[in-house]
Design a protein around this motif. Structure first.
Motif, PDB file in Angstrom:
ATOM      1  N   GLU A  57      -0.040  -0.483   5.560  1.00  0.00           N
ATOM      2  CA  GLU A  57      -0.715  -0.470   4.271  1.00  0.00           C
ATOM      3  C   GLU A  57      -2.069  -1.149   4.426  1.00  0.00           C
ATOM      4  O   GLU A  57      -2.154  -2.307   4.823  1.00  0.00           O
ATOM      5  CB  GLU A  57       0.142  -1.204   3.244  1.00  0.00           C
ATOM      6  CG  GLU A  57      -0.309  -1.011   1.837  1.00  0.00           C
ATOM      7  CD  GLU A  57       0.688  -1.615   0.856  1.00  0.00           C
ATOM      8  OE1 GLU A  57       0.457  -1.457  -0.347  1.00  0.00           O
ATOM      9  OE2 GLU A  57       1.669  -2.238   1.277  1.00  0.00           O
ATOM     10  N   ALA A  58      -3.134  -0.397   4.146  1.00  0.00           N
ATOM     11  CA  ALA A  58      -4.481  -0.948   4.269  1.00  0.00           C
ATOM     12  C   ALA A  58      -4.810  -1.773   3.031  1.00  0.00           C
ATOM     13  O   ALA A  58      -4.442  -1.409   1.919  1.00  0.00           O
ATOM     14  CB  ALA A  58      -5.498   0.182   4.425  1.00  0.00           C
ATOM     15  N   PRO A  59      -5.530  -2.867   3.207  1.00  0.00           N
ATOM     16  CA  PRO A  59      -5.910  -3.657   2.035  1.00  0.00           C
ATOM     17  C   PRO A  59      -6.901  -2.892   1.175  1.00  0.00           C
ATOM     18  O   PRO A  59      -7.706  -2.113   1.690  1.00  0.00           O
ATOM     19  CB  PRO A  59      -6.547  -4.902   2.637  1.00  0.00           C
ATOM     20  CG  PRO A  59      -6.961  -4.501   4.011  1.00  0.00           C
ATOM     21  CD  PRO A  59      -6.003  -3.437   4.443  1.00  0.00           C
ATOM     22  N   ALA A  60      -6.816  -3.099  -0.102  1.00  0.00           N
ATOM     23  CA  ALA A  60      -7.736  -2.436  -1.026  1.00  0.00           C
ATOM     24  C   ALA A  60      -9.137  -2.982  -0.813  1.00  0.00           C
ATOM     25  O   ALA A  60      -9.337  -4.180  -0.655  1.00  0.00           O
ATOM     26  CB  ALA A  60      -7.287  -2.668  -2.465  1.00  0.00           C
TER      27      ALA A  60
END
Length: 80
Positions: A35-38
């Motif tokens: 999950e990539a950081p926003a």
């Protein structure tokens, strides 16, 4: 059939957060989805007046009445 198991990846070690899958003694193909950081949007925000200014003339050439007639016709087609 694909199954999913919740785990944490720390370096090269997997820690299962729930019950681990059965049959781990065999070679398994694993897909890890990170999950990539926003991040903040890269395009600058524009004010409503800037957007309207750029949209000027996008309805093609014509007088006000013809544009309103076209919009009314589009509304009627949409309501059908």
């Amino acid at each position: 059939m694909l199954q999913s198991y919740e785990a944490q990846l720390r370096g090269n070690q997997v820690t299962w957060l729930g019950s681990p899958p059965s049959g781990l003694d065999q070679i398994q193909h694993v897909l890890v989805v990170l999950e990539a950081p926003a991040t903040a949007p890269t395009t600058p925000r524009r004010t409503a007046s800037e957007v309207l200014q750029r949209a000027r003339g996008s309805l093609a050439a014509g007088d006000r009445e013809s544009v309103l007639a076209t919009l009314a016709q589009m509304r009627q087609e949409w309501d059908r």
